[in-house]
Design a protein around this motif. Structure first.
Motif, short mmCIF file in Angstrom:
data_model
loop_
_atom_site.label_atom_id
_atom_site.label_comp_id
_atom_site.label_asym_id
_atom_site.label_seq_id
_atom_site.Cartn_x
_atom_site.Cartn_y
_atom_site.Cartn_z
N ILE A 1 0.84 -1.21 0.00
CA ILE A 1 0.00 0.00 0.00
C ILE A 1 0.87 1.25 0.00
N ALA A 2 1.92 1.26 0.81
CA ALA A 2 2.80 2.43 0.89
C ALA A 2 3.46 2.70 -0.46
N LEU A 3 3.99 1.68 -1.09
CA LEU A 3 4.64 1.87 -2.39
C LEU A 3 3.64 2.31 -3.45
N TYR A 4 2.44 1.74 -3.41
CA TYR A 4 1.40 2.11 -4.36
C TYR A 4 1.03 3.59 -4.22
N PHE A 5 0.82 4.05 -3.00
CA PHE A 5 0.43 5.44 -2.82
C PHE A 5 1.59 6.40 -3.07
N LEU A 6 2.81 5.98 -2.77
CA LEU A 6 3.96 6.83 -3.11
C LEU A 6 4.10 6.95 -4.63
N LEU A 7 3.85 5.86 -5.34
CA LEU A 7 3.89 5.90 -6.81
C LEU A 7 2.78 6.82 -7.34
N MET A 8 1.58 6.71 -6.76
CA MET A 8 0.48 7.59 -7.18
C MET A 8 0.83 9.05 -6.92
N GLU A 9 1.48 9.31 -5.79
CA GLU A 9 1.88 10.68 -5.45
C GLU A 9 2.93 11.18 -6.44
N ASN B 1 -6.07 -0.34 -3.57
CA ASN B 1 -5.28 -0.78 -2.42
C ASN B 1 -5.84 -2.07 -1.82
N ILE B 2 -7.07 -2.39 -2.13
CA ILE B 2 -7.67 -3.61 -1.61
C ILE B 2 -6.97 -4.85 -2.18
N GLY C 1 1.74 4.77 9.13
CA GLY C 1 2.65 5.30 8.12
C GLY C 1 2.11 6.57 7.49
N LEU C 2 0.80 6.60 7.25
CA LEU C 2 0.17 7.78 6.67
C LEU C 2 0.26 8.97 7.62
N VAL C 3 0.03 8.74 8.90
CA VAL C 3 0.14 9.83 9.88
C VAL C 3 1.56 10.41 9.86
N ALA C 4 2.56 9.52 9.87
CA ALA C 4 3.96 9.98 9.83
C ALA C 4 4.23 10.74 8.54
N TYR C 5 3.73 10.23 7.42
CA TYR C 5 3.96 10.89 6.13
C TYR C 5 3.30 12.26 6.07
N ILE C 6 2.07 12.35 6.58
CA ILE C 6 1.38 13.64 6.56
C ILE C 6 2.10 14.67 7.42
N TYR C 7 2.56 14.26 8.60
CA TYR C 7 3.29 15.20 9.44
C TYR C 7 4.63 15.58 8.82
N ALA C 8 5.27 14.66 8.11
CA ALA C 8 6.52 14.96 7.44
C ALA C 8 6.31 15.95 6.29
N LYS C 9 5.12 15.93 5.69
CA LYS C 9 4.80 16.82 4.57
C LYS C 9 4.18 18.15 5.00
#
Length: 145
Positions: free
Chosen positions: A17-25, A39-40, A83-91
């Motif tokens: 899921i993380a790699l998929y969403f990073l690729l989408m981003e 992601n399902i 992971g999403l919480v950490a990513y959002i705060y990092a961004k």
């Protein structure tokens, strides 16, 4: 230290899921809401791996397999949300939330935690649906005597 297959497959779900969403981003497709539905596939893959290993080991008890499958999906969901919480705060935190897709139903502008709690509930529901659908598949494939 040996990790349980549920946790291991939950980590596989998280990585997928993380790699998929990073690729989408990276491809600037993160605002296309229907792509989030894919992601399902990662959840199905991880849960199916757990059930496949259970049946290969001769574990055919429906309740035990359902718990094992649900734990796998929930590990993936909780790791993904963390992971999403950490990513959002990092961004940029709340400022970054405003740039995310408006596909969730919110009144006003959601905070980081409101956004992620909503996604957590969405993830838990999808984990239950995936678990039940795969349990039905495996029950049909290996009917009890």
């Amino acid at each position: 230290m040996k990790l349980s297959k549920e946790f291991y497959n939950g980590v596989i779900i998280f990585i997928g899921i993380a790699l998929y969403f990073l690729l989408m981003e990276a491809l600037h497709l993160s605002n296309v809401y229907f792509l989030r539905l894919f992601n399902i596939v990662f959840v199905y893959y991880g849960v199916n791996r757990t059930l496949k290993s259970n049946f290969a080991a001769g574990k055919t008890n429906f309740a035990d397999n359902a718990i094992s499958a649900l734990l796998t999906a929930l590990f993936g969901v909780f790791l993904s949300i963390s992971g999403l919480v950490a990513y959002i705060y990092a961004k940029g935190g709340d400022d970054y939330i405003k740039t995310l897709s408006d596909t969730l139903l919110f009144v006003g502008s959601p905070s980081v935690m409101t956004y992620n709690i909503s996604l957590l509930f969405e993830g838990i529901v999808s984990a239950v649906i995936v678990t039940f659908s795969l349990m039905l598949f495996w029950k049909k494939k290996y009917p009890s005597d």
